[in-house]
Scaffold this motif. Structure first.
Motif, PDB file in Angstrom:
ATOM      1  N   THR A 286       0.828  -1.208   0.000  1.00 43.59           N
ATOM      2  CA  THR A 286       0.000   0.000   0.000  1.00 43.59           C
ATOM      3  C   THR A 286       0.863   1.259   0.000  1.00 43.59           C
ATOM      4  O   THR A 286       0.605   2.216  -0.746  1.00 43.59           O
ATOM      5  CB  THR A 286      -0.933   0.005   1.224  1.00 43.59           C
ATOM      6  OG1 THR A 286      -1.782  -1.139   1.169  1.00 43.59           O
ATOM      7  CG2 THR A 286      -1.789   1.270   1.251  1.00 43.59           C
ATOM      8  N   ILE A 287       1.896   1.279   0.842  1.00 47.93           N
ATOM      9  CA  ILE A 287       2.807   2.422   0.889  1.00 47.93           C
ATOM     10  C   ILE A 287       3.523   2.583  -0.454  1.00 47.93           C
ATOM     11  O   ILE A 287       3.712   3.703  -0.957  1.00 47.93           O
ATOM     12  CB  ILE A 287       3.823   2.263   2.030  1.00 47.93           C
ATOM     13  CG1 ILE A 287       3.099   2.309   3.387  1.00 47.93           C
ATOM     14  CG2 ILE A 287       4.896   3.349   1.967  1.00 47.93           C
ATOM     15  CD1 ILE A 287       3.988   1.986   4.569  1.00 47.93           C
ATOM     16  N   SER A 288       3.927   1.456  -1.036  1.00 46.02           N
ATOM     17  CA  SER A 288       4.612   1.488  -2.325  1.00 46.02           C
ATOM     18  C   SER A 288       3.707   2.078  -3.400  1.00 46.02           C
ATOM     19  O   SER A 288       4.135   2.909  -4.209  1.00 46.02           O
ATOM     20  CB  SER A 288       5.046   0.076  -2.717  1.00 46.02           C
ATOM     21  OG  SER A 288       5.650   0.071  -3.989  1.00 46.02           O
ATOM     22  N   GLN A 289       2.429   1.676  -3.405  1.00 45.35           N
ATOM     23  CA  GLN A 289       1.489   2.194  -4.396  1.00 45.35           C
ATOM     24  C   GLN A 289       1.238   3.683  -4.206  1.00 45.35           C
ATOM     25  O   GLN A 289       1.149   4.443  -5.178  1.00 45.35           O
ATOM     26  CB  GLN A 289       0.166   1.422  -4.302  1.00 45.35           C
ATOM     27  CG  GLN A 289       0.271  -0.022  -4.772  1.00 45.35           C
ATOM     28  CD  GLN A 289      -0.960  -0.838  -4.453  1.00 45.35           C
ATOM     29  OE1 GLN A 289      -1.969  -0.296  -3.993  1.00 45.35           O
ATOM     30  NE2 GLN A 289      -0.900  -2.150  -4.680  1.00 45.35           N
ATOM     31  N   LYS A 290       1.145   4.105  -2.958  1.00 39.97           N
ATOM     32  CA  LYS A 290       0.858   5.515  -2.674  1.00 39.97           C
ATOM     33  C   LYS A 290       2.034   6.411  -3.028  1.00 39.97           C
ATOM     34  O   LYS A 290       1.861   7.522  -3.526  1.00 39.97           O
ATOM     35  CB  LYS A 290       0.477   5.681  -1.201  1.00 39.97           C
ATOM     36  CG  LYS A 290       0.095   7.114  -0.838  1.00 39.97           C
ATOM     37  CD  LYS A 290      -0.455   7.200   0.571  1.00 39.97           C
ATOM     38  CE  LYS A 290      -0.795   8.640   0.958  1.00 39.97           C
ATOM     39  NZ  LYS A 290      -1.793   9.241   0.061  1.00 39.97           N
ATOM     40  N   THR A 291       3.250   5.947  -2.739  1.00 43.59           N
ATOM     41  CA  THR A 291       4.440   6.778  -2.958  1.00 43.59           C
ATOM     42  C   THR A 291       5.063   6.590  -4.329  1.00 43.59           C
ATOM     43  O   THR A 291       5.833   7.429  -4.790  1.00 43.59           O
ATOM     44  CB  THR A 291       5.516   6.458  -1.906  1.00 43.59           C
ATOM     45  OG1 THR A 291       5.927   5.085  -2.049  1.00 43.59           O
ATOM     46  CG2 THR A 291       4.995   6.706  -0.495  1.00 43.59           C
ATOM     47  N   GLY A 292       4.758   5.440  -4.957  1.00 47.17           N
ATOM     48  CA  GLY A 292       5.385   5.145  -6.237  1.00 47.17           C
ATOM     49  C   GLY A 292       6.809   4.662  -6.091  1.00 47.17           C
ATOM     50  O   GLY A 292       7.547   4.546  -7.081  1.00 47.17           O
ATOM     51  N   LEU A 293       7.210   4.353  -4.854  1.00 42.44           N
ATOM     52  CA  LEU A 293       8.582   3.918  -4.589  1.00 42.44           C
ATOM     53  C   LEU A 293       8.654   2.400  -4.387  1.00 42.44           C
ATOM     54  O   LEU A 293       7.670   1.765  -4.026  1.00 42.44           O
ATOM     55  CB  LEU A 293       9.126   4.617  -3.337  1.00 42.44           C
ATOM     56  CG  LEU A 293       9.182   6.145  -3.405  1.00 42.44           C
ATOM     57  CD1 LEU A 293       9.595   6.727  -2.053  1.00 42.44           C
ATOM     58  CD2 LEU A 293      10.167   6.586  -4.492  1.00 42.44           C
ATOM     59  N   THR A 294       9.833   1.851  -4.626  1.00 41.40           N
ATOM     60  CA  THR A 294      10.047   0.412  -4.452  1.00 41.40           C
ATOM     61  C   THR A 294      10.623   0.149  -3.066  1.00 41.40           C
ATOM     62  O   THR A 294      11.632   0.760  -2.689  1.00 41.40           O
ATOM     63  CB  THR A 294      11.024  -0.129  -5.516  1.00 41.40           C
ATOM     64  OG1 THR A 294      10.490   0.145  -6.815  1.00 41.40           O
ATOM     65  CG2 THR A 294      11.221  -1.626  -5.347  1.00 41.40           C
ATOM     66  N   PRO A 295      10.004  -0.720  -2.280  1.00 41.36           N
ATOM     67  CA  PRO A 295      10.523  -1.017  -0.936  1.00 41.36           C
ATOM     68  C   PRO A 295      11.872  -1.740  -0.979  1.00 41.36           C
ATOM     69  O   PRO A 295      12.226  -2.344  -1.994  1.00 41.36           O
ATOM     70  CB  PRO A 295       9.440  -1.909  -0.319  1.00 41.36           C
ATOM     71  CG  PRO A 295       8.707  -2.476  -1.474  1.00 41.36           C
ATOM     72  CD  PRO A 295       8.766  -1.458  -2.569  1.00 41.36           C
TER      73      PRO A 295
END
Length: 269
Positions: free
Chosen positions: A98-107
């Motif tokens: 969810t955080i990845s989708q919101k920020t567009g960043l790769t964990p």
């Protein structure tokens, strides 16, 4: 007074497992009428290691709680639980995605990044890494450095027990026993009070090994699961234990915690 309902909880992590444990206990304390038994499996970083743990969870009909962040590991556990009708709580994947989708960043997919780097943490990590390094007799030199040495034929819970004890800061090495194989010279240099021979009932071991083969899509009727071969393996192990003079523990009706307690209470002061 009615007897409490009992539930077994398997807590799996690719770090030291504190987050998963805290997550599980935060929820289970809301059910005082249930008696929960917790089995903790930290530093579970490979699918081969997870396979053995999950087979135990299947036999115990356990509730699985995990906080795996390594690529592919969470999916492996979730799929196994789905295929085997086990309840599972994945404590990290949905939040990370969810955080990845919101920020567009790769964990980063790096385990254990939220732990304080204190002495206790490093000691535990050292013990856990020791258990992984010297699992299955990979390097006999580990026997000389270990606090505890576990011996046993295949499927006597050597690896899960090693990790559980490592989480208690014990350095553990283990050796699988197979008839007609050479016993490493280093083993004879270890204090017998630090060595523990694990055994099991032949029929129980026969069932466990058959289930293991079926899980991998293999024929359950092999030399590995043959009852006569299992009895021969156990006799070989028993003879070795007598020669060493170590404590022998039958794990057939014992939990990981019970076996670990027997071991730690039997260690020399």
């Amino acid at each position: 007074m009615a007897e409490k309902e009992k539930m077994t909880v398997y807590i799996i992590s690719d770090s030291i497992g504190e987050t998963a444990y805290n997550l599980a206990t935060a929820a289970t304390v809301q059910f005082p009428e249930v008696e929960f038994t917790y089995h903790r499996f930290p530093l579970s970083k490979t699918t081969s290691l997870l396979a053995g743990i999950l087979e135990q969870a299947k036999r115990a009909n356990a509730f699985v709680v995990h906080t795996l962040v390594g690529k592919g590991l969470a999916g492996y556990v979730n799929q196994f639980c789905k295929d085997n009708n086990l309840y599972v709580l994945d404590g990290m994947s949905k939040l990370i995605n969810t955080i990845s989708q919101k920020t567009g960043l790769t964990p980063l997919y790096q385990a254990g990044r939220n732990h304080k780097l204190n002495k206790t943490y490093f000691n535990r990590i050292e013990a856990l890494e020791f258990a992984v390094t010297y699992d299955d007799g990979k390097d006999p030199k580990g026997f000389l450095q270990a606090d505890i040495v576990l011996l046993g034929v295949s499927r006597t819970s050597k690896t899960p027990l090693s990790l559980y004890l490592a989480n208690k800061n014990y350095k553990v090495a283990n050796l699988p026993l197979v008839p007609q194989t050479n016993i490493p010279e280093e083993l004879w240099q270890v204090d017998p009070q630090k060595i523990f021979g694990l055994t099991n009932d032949p029929q129980v071991l026969n069932n466990i090994r058959k289930e293991r083969l079926v899980t991998y899509g293999l024929n359950p009727e092999t030399n590995y699961s043959n009852l006569e071969n299992i009895e021969a393996e156990l006799k070989f192990a028993e003879k070795l234990y007598k020669k060493i003079g170590c404590l022998v523990i039958n794990v057939s009706n014992k939990s990981i915690e019970e076996t670990a307690t027997l071991i730690t209470e039997s260690l020399p002061l």
